[in-house]
Design a protein around this motif. Sequence first.
Motif, PDB file in Angstrom:
ATOM      1  N   SER A 251       9.638   0.584  -7.626  1.00 36.06           N
ATOM      2  CA  SER A 251       9.752   2.024  -7.342  1.00 36.06           C
ATOM      3  C   SER A 251       8.585   2.451  -6.463  1.00 36.06           C
ATOM      4  O   SER A 251       7.535   1.802  -6.426  1.00 36.06           O
ATOM      5  N   ASP A 252       8.801   3.560  -5.739  1.00 39.24           N
ATOM      6  CA  ASP A 252       7.754   4.096  -4.866  1.00 39.24           C
ATOM      7  C   ASP A 252       7.998   5.601  -4.712  1.00 39.24           C
ATOM      8  O   ASP A 252       8.793   6.028  -3.877  1.00 39.24           O
ATOM      9  N   SER A 253       7.314   6.389  -5.551  1.00 41.85           N
ATOM     10  CA  SER A 253       7.488   7.842  -5.496  1.00 41.85           C
ATOM     11  C   SER A 253       6.323   8.537  -6.164  1.00 41.85           C
ATOM     12  O   SER A 253       5.640   7.949  -7.009  1.00 41.85           O
ATOM     13  N   ASP A 254       6.086   9.778  -5.758  1.00 38.77           N
ATOM     14  CA  ASP A 254       5.057  10.629  -6.368  1.00 38.77           C
ATOM     15  C   ASP A 254       3.689   9.961  -6.412  1.00 38.77           C
ATOM     16  O   ASP A 254       2.941  10.088  -7.387  1.00 38.77           O
ATOM     17  N   GLY A 255       3.357   9.241  -5.356  1.00 41.08           N
ATOM     18  CA  GLY A 255       2.032   8.639  -5.261  1.00 41.08           C
ATOM     19  C   GLY A 255       1.831   7.401  -6.111  1.00 41.08           C
ATOM     20  O   GLY A 255       0.693   7.002  -6.356  1.00 41.08           O
ATOM     21  N   VAL A 256       2.938   6.777  -6.555  1.00 41.02           N
ATOM     22  CA  VAL A 256       2.849   5.559  -7.366  1.00 41.02           C
ATOM     23  C   VAL A 256       3.800   4.507  -6.799  1.00 41.02           C
ATOM     24  O   VAL A 256       5.020   4.725  -6.754  1.00 41.02           O
ATOM     25  N   LYS A 257       3.246   3.395  -6.372  1.00 48.80           N
ATOM     26  CA  LYS A 257       4.054   2.260  -5.898  1.00 48.80           C
ATOM     27  C   LYS A 257       3.955   1.149  -6.935  1.00 48.80           C
ATOM     28  O   LYS A 257       2.868   0.714  -7.301  1.00 48.80           O
ATOM     29  N   TYR A 258       5.112   0.689  -7.406  1.00 49.52           N
ATOM     30  CA  TYR A 258       5.193  -0.273  -8.503  1.00 49.52           C
ATOM     31  C   TYR A 258       5.961  -1.488  -7.997  1.00 49.52           C
ATOM     32  O   TYR A 258       7.119  -1.363  -7.580  1.00 49.52           O
ATOM     33  N   GLU A 259       5.306  -2.660  -7.998  1.00 50.27           N
ATOM     34  CA  GLU A 259       5.893  -3.869  -7.438  1.00 50.27           C
ATOM     35  C   GLU A 259       5.816  -5.033  -8.408  1.00 50.27           C
ATOM     36  O   GLU A 259       4.848  -5.154  -9.172  1.00 50.27           O
ATOM     37  N   ALA A 260       6.820  -5.902  -8.350  1.00 51.72           N
ATOM     38  CA  ALA A 260       6.816  -7.137  -9.138  1.00 51.72           C
ATOM     39  C   ALA A 260       6.305  -8.282  -8.265  1.00 51.72           C
ATOM     40  O   ALA A 260       6.882  -8.570  -7.214  1.00 51.72           O
ATOM     41  N   MET A 261       5.224  -8.913  -8.696  1.00 59.25           N
ATOM     42  CA  MET A 261       4.708 -10.100  -8.025  1.00 59.25           C
ATOM     43  C   MET A 261       5.418 -11.359  -8.536  1.00 59.25           C
ATOM     44  O   MET A 261       5.835 -12.217  -7.770  1.00 59.25           O
ATOM     45  N   ILE A 262       5.520 -11.436  -9.862  1.00 58.04           N
ATOM     46  CA  ILE A 262       6.224 -12.528 -10.546  1.00 58.04           C
ATOM     47  C   ILE A 262       7.158 -11.879 -11.559  1.00 58.04           C
ATOM     48  O   ILE A 262       6.704 -11.095 -12.400  1.00 58.04           O
ATOM     49  N   ASP A 263       8.463 -12.173 -11.486  1.00 59.50           N
ATOM     50  CA  ASP A 263       9.392 -11.572 -12.439  1.00 59.50           C
ATOM     51  C   ASP A 263      10.264 -12.628 -13.092  1.00 59.50           C
ATOM     52  O   ASP A 263      10.075 -13.835 -12.878  1.00 59.50           O
ATOM     53  N   GLU A 264      11.243 -12.179 -13.885  1.00 63.72           N
ATOM     54  CA  GLU A 264      12.060 -13.100 -14.675  1.00 63.72           C
ATOM     55  C   GLU A 264      12.957 -13.988 -13.821  1.00 63.72           C
ATOM     56  O   GLU A 264      13.470 -14.990 -14.312  1.00 63.72           O
ATOM     57  N   SER A 265      13.163 -13.634 -12.554  1.00 62.06           N
ATOM     58  CA  SER A 265      13.933 -14.515 -11.682  1.00 62.06           C
ATOM     59  C   SER A 265      13.142 -15.765 -11.309  1.00 62.06           C
ATOM     60  O   SER A 265      13.716 -16.760 -10.853  1.00 62.06           O
TER      61      SER A 265
END
Length: 339
Positions: A251-265
Amino acid sequence: MFYDEPIFFEKNRVFRVYTGGKLFSDFFGDDSCDGYYPEEWVVSSVKALNEGSTDEHEGVSKIRGTELYLDEAIEKYHKELLGEREDIGILTKILDSAIRLPVQAHPDKEFSKKYFSSKYGKEESWIILATRPGAKIFYGFKDGVTLDEFSDAIDKSEEKSDAMENLLCSIDVKVGDVIYIPAKMVHAIGSGCLLLEVQEPTDFTVQPERWCGEYKLSDKEMYLGLSRENALECFDMKKRYPAPLKPKLISDSDGVKYEAMIDESITESFSVRTVSLSGGSFVLGRGAAVYVVTEGEGFIEGNNKHIKIKKGDYFLLPECIKGNFSVTGSGLKITECFA
């Protein structure tokens, strides 16, 4: 109680047989220089496997402002810290290599269960935080390398410290690169890498080179008490994985960017995510998670607390307070690590 807010820890530098640590000075804001304490074990309940060590707490984090080590705290306040989880399920480290580390591989869960009676292997991942000139990693055997060639290089490494390098692929790395290291895949951290490592919670490493810089490894340090033949079962000659990985935007909104570096895939053993704040607020909603501040400064707010945080800080969010605290700031970047 100490678990009514995010839990911070005392410095936890761990002895290793390779040198490094100079890049800690900028990351942690201290006077670190190169030496034999090149690893900071972050929110660790894992004991380091150092041959000859008599320190029963070596590698285990001590909770700031208390006399409690994390393993003791988990035993005493398990539900508050972890909820229904059996354990934290990860080990997080920050390490700085001034030299190339020995060529190595780590066991998968099946290998660990067979030889070490452990339910955990040692899958791991790296995020490059800073570099020195020429920083690189060694990552996977070159096409066509055989076990016989590898075994011959092990013999040659008794006298020739670089006998294995030509068998491995190498990758130049830069700040922000994300690397995943599957169990049983050959690799080595090259000189000049400050990195955040998230892994399964063990210290199992099979490293069949005789030398680590100027330090001569014992057979036990190389093979973890196993025979050479059994230890080399830890190496899958054909194991490959793409590198570096591209982060996935959550997600990327309201001044917060949230990214997965390593995920369940990629793996079911752990997840690594990054929160980048540009004036926004991010709710710390995941209990029994480890958070590392990698850039900037800001605040943790909640339950009438206002806690300043900056680059180099790290903390554990207890299960019993998840959702009660948020991080705020502009230019603040935090890595979220959990199993």
